[in-house]
Design a protein around this motif. Sequence first.
Motif, PDB file in Angstrom:
ATOM      1  N   LEU A  31      -1.714-109.206 -22.028  1.00 26.55           N
ATOM      2  CA  LEU A  31      -1.299-109.823 -20.764  1.00 26.55           C
ATOM      3  C   LEU A  31      -0.052-109.126 -20.209  1.00 26.55           C
ATOM      4  CD1 LEU A  31      -1.902-113.588 -21.556  1.00 26.55           C
ATOM      5  CD2 LEU A  31      -3.167-112.175 -19.913  1.00 26.55           C
ATOM      6  N   ALA A  32       0.859-108.743 -21.089  1.00 21.39           N
ATOM      7  CA  ALA A  32       2.054-108.021 -20.641  1.00 21.39           C
ATOM      8  C   ALA A  32       1.661-106.665 -20.052  1.00 21.39           C
ATOM      9  CB  ALA A  32       3.033-107.843 -21.804  1.00 21.39           C
ATOM     10  N   GLU A  33       0.720-105.992 -20.688  1.00 18.71           N
ATOM     11  CA  GLU A  33       0.238-104.713 -20.168  1.00 18.71           C
ATOM     12  C   GLU A  33      -0.447-104.913 -18.814  1.00 18.71           C
ATOM     13  OE1 GLU A  33      -2.654-101.002 -21.476  1.00 18.71           O
ATOM     14  OE2 GLU A  33      -2.067-102.485 -22.971  1.00 18.71           O
ATOM     15  N   ARG A  34      -1.233-105.991 -18.703  1.00 15.95           N
ATOM     16  CA  ARG A  34      -1.891-106.313 -17.436  1.00 15.95           C
ATOM     17  C   ARG A  34      -0.848-106.501 -16.339  1.00 15.95           C
ATOM     18  NH1 ARG A  34      -3.727-110.237 -14.013  1.00 15.95           N
ATOM     19  NH2 ARG A  34      -5.963-110.303 -13.579  1.00 15.95           N
ATOM     20  N   MET A  35       0.271-107.143 -16.676  1.00 15.92           N
ATOM     21  CA  MET A  35       1.314-107.406 -15.690  1.00 15.92           C
ATOM     22  C   MET A  35       1.949-106.113 -15.185  1.00 15.92           C
ATOM     23  SD  MET A  35       2.389-109.895 -13.918  1.00 15.92           S
ATOM     24  CE  MET A  35       1.907-111.347 -14.826  1.00 15.92           C
ATOM     25  N   ARG A  36       1.991-105.074 -16.013  1.00  9.41           N
ATOM     26  CA  ARG A  36       2.520-103.793 -15.539  1.00  9.41           C
ATOM     27  C   ARG A  36       1.658-103.261 -14.395  1.00  9.41           C
ATOM     28  NH1 ARG A  36       5.171-105.931 -19.035  1.00  9.41           N
ATOM     29  NH2 ARG A  36       5.669-106.941 -17.075  1.00  9.41           N
ATOM     30  N   TYR A  37       0.352-103.528 -14.438  1.00 10.16           N
ATOM     31  CA  TYR A  37      -0.537-103.099 -13.340  1.00 10.16           C
ATOM     32  C   TYR A  37      -0.314-103.941 -12.088  1.00 10.16           C
ATOM     33  CZ  TYR A  37      -2.766 -99.964 -16.576  1.00 10.16           C
ATOM     34  OH  TYR A  37      -2.988 -98.960 -17.469  1.00 10.16           O
ATOM     35  N   ILE A  38      -0.001-105.204 -12.270  1.00 17.81           N
ATOM     36  CA  ILE A  38       0.343-106.064 -11.127  1.00 17.81           C
ATOM     37  C   ILE A  38       1.595-105.522 -10.462  1.00 17.81           C
ATOM     38  CG2 ILE A  38       1.081-108.398 -10.458  1.00 17.81           C
ATOM     39  CD1 ILE A  38      -1.945-108.101 -11.294  1.00 17.81           C
ATOM     40  N   GLU A  39       2.568-105.112 -11.274  1.00 19.41           N
ATOM     41  CA  GLU A  39       3.804-104.547 -10.731  1.00 19.41           C
ATOM     42  C   GLU A  39       3.532-103.211 -10.033  1.00 19.41           C
ATOM     43  OE1 GLU A  39       6.186-104.674 -14.272  1.00 19.41           O
ATOM     44  OE2 GLU A  39       6.588-106.818 -14.019  1.00 19.41           O
ATOM     45  N   ALA A  40       2.603-102.426 -10.565  1.00 20.07           N
ATOM     46  CA  ALA A  40       2.221-101.172  -9.892  1.00 20.07           C
ATOM     47  C   ALA A  40       1.594-101.482  -8.538  1.00 20.07           C
ATOM     48  CB  ALA A  40       1.261-100.375 -10.768  1.00 20.07           C
ATOM     49  N   ALA A  41       0.770-102.524  -8.481  1.00 15.90           N
ATOM     50  CA  ALA A  41       0.159-102.917  -7.206  1.00 15.90           C
ATOM     51  C   ALA A  41       1.232-103.296  -6.194  1.00 15.90           C
ATOM     52  CB  ALA A  41      -0.820-104.070  -7.417  1.00 15.90           C
TER      53      ALA A  41
END
Length: 108
Positions: free
Chosen positions: A36-46
């Motif tokens: 989930l933390a890794e997924r959040m890095r993609y949200i931040e990239a978005a």
Amino acid sequence: MTEPAEKTILPAADCTDMREVRAAIDSLDTLIVSLLAERMRYIEAAARIKPDRGAVRDEVRKAQVIAHAVKVADDRGFPPKLAYRLYDMLVEGSIAHELERFDELRQG
């Protein structure tokens, strides 16, 4: 820096006491939260990539993400209704986080 490898998780069918069950659940929770933390890095990239704030909330994409999670849940023997509720909450939380990051990145 990478985290140490997780201990081998005993299959549920092989557990014979609650200590084994709890140890496996704790190990799985570590993996789940790490993903989930890794997924959040993609949200931040978005948040960094999207050109305007209005693009952050995308109801079509939200529906696609939730439908995908429900399908995967059903395929893997996880209760689809629970997957729906979890992913609805996850996506809404992700949108809120993305909006915060979007605003932070454009201030100053």
